[in-house]
Design a protein around this motif. Structure first.
Motif, short mmCIF file in Angstrom:
data_model
loop_
_atom_site.label_atom_id
_atom_site.label_comp_id
_atom_site.label_asym_id
_atom_site.label_seq_id
_atom_site.Cartn_x
_atom_site.Cartn_y
_atom_site.Cartn_z
N GLU A 134 0.98 -1.15 -0.01
CA GLU A 134 -0.11 -0.01 0.10
C GLU A 134 0.82 1.28 -0.04
N SER B 242 3.67 8.17 -6.85
CA SER B 242 3.77 9.49 -7.46
C SER B 242 5.04 10.33 -7.22
N ARG C 101 1.48 14.44 3.28
CA ARG C 101 0.95 13.18 3.23
C ARG C 101 1.05 12.45 4.69
N LYS D 126 1.35 4.17 -2.85
CA LYS D 126 1.15 5.72 -2.58
C LYS D 126 2.62 6.30 -3.31
N ASP E 143 -0.58 10.22 5.73
CA ASP E 143 -0.76 8.75 5.79
C ASP E 143 0.68 8.18 5.85
N ILE E 144 1.54 8.86 4.95
CA ILE E 144 2.78 8.31 4.88
C ILE E 144 4.06 8.68 5.85
#
Lengths: 786, 200
Positions: free
Chosen positions: A494, A501, A618, A498, A620-621
């Motif tokens: 996952e 990009s 980001r 991401k 989430d990262i």
């Protein structure tokens, strides 16, 4: 004198027994470690940073070497690279040897090391290429290869006409250098052939590593002779193992030449001062005993001693030479050595105890290195004190030491008024404030590598070669952890999705994750589901091969394998790691502290700022992101703050003890010149452009210890001018010997030691001058008639 | 008379033919008088550079029909051999030492021949013949050499057991110092036949 004799025997019995015991213990149990992580805090707030540092220092990355060979034409270098690869691969000592050579053969897939994995090829990577169009393109490619005569994979042509498995394995070699010349890796200027070699070692064994690195050098030398190059080749090897060895040998060679020169100069100094070889030898006894005892105690308490601590600690203990120097200088022919030692004992004891207590402040910081150093220093200082007190006087013969050098008489005549003392103090404070405020931003080092004992040249070579092989950046990584290996792989997939990009935007060139080779079971099942039914695949294949000269039933095994793949149980991490491929994935996936850890790496980062900006948005990262450089800078800062705080605490302890044993004003005058010397020493370092590290802070503690010793001796009451000259002589000899040792150390290749050398040299000089200025001005013997 | 004249003419033609052959052979033999294999290699060794055209057919058990290619070959002593396929697609192959570089329309491959002895042995046999390297050929192959006047046939059988498991034989045909055909027969009876012509 039966009492004295009894004390002689008992003290020497205890001394020699302990010495023998410590030596036996050291020979059997001394464990020297050299990686920087051992010097890291035991309980740092960012466990991930520590885990990564540990992995870099001790994991599979630490066993990887980069070999660069230059000095011949590129064709010869390529030949040498190939021969080296063949020779190293033929021994079991190296688990991997990569030089860009394509050595995969279809036999390895059918019956060799990849046989098991080969069955799972349609589960391990995407299978969108089974359509008619894709199959046509693949078969045409194979036909083109057959026309060109490249039919190296003809054995697997019928089972894997798309070279699905070959493409999968090729990703492994694509992780390093991209410049290939004459079929092997070269640097971008095409002057050096490059190889990646992984040592087949389970333990971090420095001697074994050294042996294997020497073996590589010898093999290259043999090959070079075979090619009649007569050792014209320049071979550079870097990597954690190589650096550790270079550091060890740098420390060893520094220790050798340093101790050689220092001993010679010290001998000259002692001869000039005391005209006695005998005194020179016995002056070494407290120092030698202190080193042995400090090593044994530290190793006993920590089960290991860090290499830096040995190098640093031994130089710290150089101060122990001052103790016998004080004794010798105070001794006169008409005096009993026991009386002489007793006369200086309170001052000597106070100096050593206060210094040892100051080192005590470094304990319990959570930084293992500081604790080790603290124990090393305390045990060493106290041992030297005991040996000076209970052993040396017995060996002090009736040498009549006459400290009547003209320089001493000149020095003794210099006096400073209270006003002058205050002015000189103010002058030092103002000058230092100016120096420090002018260079405020560069006072503290932010680079953790400044803490490393690695020689500067080895650091540079490592950086250049890592860049040349385009090794994934260790400064920007993403770390994921999970107890469940399947969930970890899914998270990794996952995350990698991401991060794509970044690649699309051209911010990074490549993203490497273990899931490139071991997808999660979820993805493997998805890959299985993508596989077409037999009927559809046959129809696609027949259509694809219709205009091509291949026999229609030739690819039946391929159809059978695809259909069989649909029923295979997905592979799990443990199974893959147990396969030969597993060895190559250990830097991306490992099991530590009951957790699976996956590391996603970036390579070819073109724009650091763009990367940081992209990451900032980001959320989430970001939690998985580890900027090793930033994190270690924070670590360094923590380290330095802790050490500085403890240094101040140590100074406070000293001051409190002084207040107990000396009147307030005298305590101030004893400590003030020492603190001013410390200030002057760091200011001059900063002015010289050196960023201060933890070691500078520790060196300051040493300066405090030495300065305090001078200050206390200057502060002692004296009974005669001769008495004053004797102490001045002792302090002068102590300061000169310290200056000699640390002055030589300033020229060391090892950054840590040279920093220590410079700081202490300046500090000791400042201590001597300032404690002299601040010493009692009235040297009239009538004032003190003790 | 006529018969006698005819006989005379026939006799004269025979003499002319024989003389022609004699002179032709004399002309060749003066440079190419092949007595044995080492001598043939000496003849090859005198030519440092040559270019020839070729037609190649590859027969394999997995093919319904042979793969056909054509183009030209270039040799430069001592060990540079390149093959340029122009039909049906452009592919060039160049050997430099141990390295084979293959360039087609989309990719460039580099192959270390040491890693592929079964492939290397075929190319090296051609290079060693063209450069007249007898010892190298003897080292790698059992040699069977037959000649008939200036025509010759050379059959090379690999000595190395691994290579022999892949390549059964390499047969080369030629006339004097001109190579005209190469037949490579693989252990599984797959083979390629290369016709060589237009020597320049």
């Amino acid at each position: 004198m039966p009492g004295v004799q009894r004390t002689f025997y008992s003290s020497h019995f205890i001394w020699l027994s302990l010495l023998a015991l410590f030596l036996i213990y050291l020979f059997s149990s001394l464990r020297v470690v050299s990686d920087i992580t051992q010097f890291m805090p035991d309980d740092h707030r960012d466990k991930n940073v520590q885990l990564l540092l540990n992995e870099l220092q001790q994991g599979s990355t630490a066993r990887l070497l980069i070999v660069s060979i230059k000095g011949a034409d590129t064709e010869k270098l390529a030949d040498i690279s190939r021969e080296l690869k063949t020779k190293l691969t033929n021994t079991n000592a190296y688990s991997l040897v990569h030089n860009g050579q394509q050595t995969l053969s279809s036999n390895e897939f059918i019956s060799g090391q990849y046989k098991e994995l080969y069955q799972y090829r349609y589960l391990l990577s995407k299978n969108s290429a089974l359509s008619k169009q894709e199959l046509t393109s693949s078969l045409q490619q194979r036909l083109s290869e057959l026309r060109a005569g490249i039919n190296f994979f003809k054995e697997t042509l019928s089972t894997d006409p798309q070279n699905h498995f070959l493409e999968y394995l090729l990703k492994l070699t694509q992780r390093a250098n991209t410049t290939t010349h004459h079929g092997v890796w070269f640097d971008k200027h095409k002057t050096s052939a490059l190889l990646l070699v992984e040592l087949n070692l389970k333990q971090f064994d420095l001697d074994k590593q050294q042996y294997l690195i020497e073996e590589i050098n010898e093999t290259i030398s043999d090959i070079s002779n075979k090619h009649a190059l007569n050792n014209k080749l320049q071979v550079d090897i870097t990597g954690s193992a190589s650096i550790a060895i270079k550091t060890r040998s740098a420390i060893q060679s520094t220790s050798k030449w340093l101790s050689g020169i220092a001993l010679t100069l010290m001998f000259i100094l002692f001869w000039w001062s005391y005209r006695s070889l005998h005194l020179f030898i016995i002056a070494m006894l407290p120092l030698a005993t202190a080193i042995i005892c400090a090593l044994a105690v530290t190793n006993f308490l920590f089960n290991q001693v860090h290499g830096i601590i040995i190098a640093f600690g031994i130089t710290l203990l150089g101060v122990c030479l001052d103790y016998p120097a004080h004794l010798f200088s105070h001794h006169a022919k008409d005096k009993n050595p026991q009386h002489t030692i007793l006369s200086i004992w309170p001052t000597l004891r106070l100096g050593v105890i206060t210094t040892a207590l100051a080192y005590l402040a470094m304990l319990g910081t959570g930084f293992s290195g500081l604790s080790q150093l603290s124990i090393f220093a305390i045990s060493g200082l106290i041992t030297a004190l005991f040996v000076t007190r209970w052993i040396i006087p017995y060996w002090l013969t009736s040498n009549d030491i006459q400290p009547n050098h003209s320089y001493l008489i000149t020095l003794s005549r210099i006096q400073f008024s209270a006003k002058q003392k205050v002015y000189s103090g103010i002058l030092v404070i103002v000058a230092c404030s100016l120096m420090l405020s002018y260079n405020y931003n560069s006072i503290w080092s932010k680079d953790i590598s400044d803490l490393s004992p690695v020689p500067e040249q080895a650091k540079k070579l490592d950086k250049t070669l890592r860049h040349a092989v385009a090794a994934p950046d260790v400064n920007h990584v993403f770390m994921l952890k999970n107890n469940n290996s399947e969930l970890l792989l899914q998270q990794t997939e996952e995350l990698k999705g991401k991060l794509q990009s970044l690649q699309e935007r051209g911010i990074v060139k490549n993203i490497y994750a273990v899931t490139d080779f071991i997808p999660s079971k979820k993805i493997q099942i998805l890959n299985q589901k993508q596989l077409p039914q037999r009927k559809i695949l046959r129809s696609n294949l027949t259509a694809a091969a219709s205009d091509l000269p291949f026999k229609t039933d030739f690819f039946n095994p391929f159809i059978d394998d695809v259909i069989k793949s649909k029923t295979l149980e997905p592979l799990d991490i443990e199974t893959v790691l147990a396969m030969p491929l597993g060895k190559q994935l250990q830097q991306d996936l490992f099991f530590r502290n009951n957790e699976w850890v996956s590391i996603v790496r970036l390579s070819g980062i073109k724009n650091d700022v763009a990367l940081q900006q992209w990451l900032e948005n980001r959320t989430d990262i970001l939690p998985y992101y580890l900027n090793l450089k930033q994190a270690t800078s924070a670590l360094m800062s923590d380290y330095q703050k802790t050490a500085l705080f403890r240094l101040l605490l140590g100074a406070m302890i000293i001051f409190i003890i002084l207040l107990i044993f000396r009147p307030k004003i005298r305590a101030v005058f004893i400590l003030a010149p020492v603190l001013l010397a410390v200030l002057l020493s760091i200011s001059i370092q900063v002015l010289l452009g050196t960023s201060l590290t933890l070691f500078h802070t520790l060196a300051l503690l040493l300066i405090i210890g030495i300065g305090l010793d001078y200050s206390l001796f200057f502060d002692r009451k004296w009974v005669s001018n001769k008495d004053y000259l004797q102490r001045l002589h002792g302090i002068f000899i102590g300061a000169t010997s310290t200056l000699i040792t640390f002055g030589i150390l300033s020229f060391s290749d090892i950054p840590v030691l040279s920093a220590l050398g410079q700081t202490v040299s300046i500090g000791v000089l400042a201590c001597f001058v300032l404690t002299f200025i601040f010493s009692k001005s009235n040297r009239n013997k009538s004032e003190y008639n003790i | 008379m006529i018969t006698g004249k005819m006989n005379h003419i026939k006799h004269s033609i025979k003499i002319i033919i024989v003389l022609t052959f004699f002179f032709i052979n004399l002309a060749s033999a003066s440079a190419e008088n092949i007595i044995d294999f080492p001598e043939l290699l000496n003849l090859f060794a005198t030519i440092k550079q040559r270019t020839v055209d070729f037609n190649e057919e590859k027969y394999a058990f997995y093919l319904d029909e042979p793969i056909k290619t054509s183009g030209y070959l270039q040799f430069k002593a001592p060990d540079r051999l390149s093959k340029h396929i122009s039909k049906p697609e452009k592919i060039s192959q160049e050997i430099n030492g141990n390295i084979l570089t293959i360039i087609n329309s989309t990719e460039t491959y580099t192959v270390n021949l040491e890693d592929h002895p079964e492939f290397s042995v075929i190319l090296q046999s051609i290079i060693n013949l063209l450069s007249g390297n007898h010892s190298a050929l003897q080292k790698d192959f059992k040699i069977n050499f037959n000649k008939q006047l200036t025509d010759w046939t050379l059959v090379l059988t690999p000595r190395n057991s691994f290579v022999a498991g892949q390549v059964e034989s390499i047969q080369m045909n030629g006339n004097a110092n001109k190579l005209s055909k190469i037949i490579v027969t693989e252990a599984n009876k797959d083979r390629s036949i290369t016709h060589i012509y237009n020597h320049r």
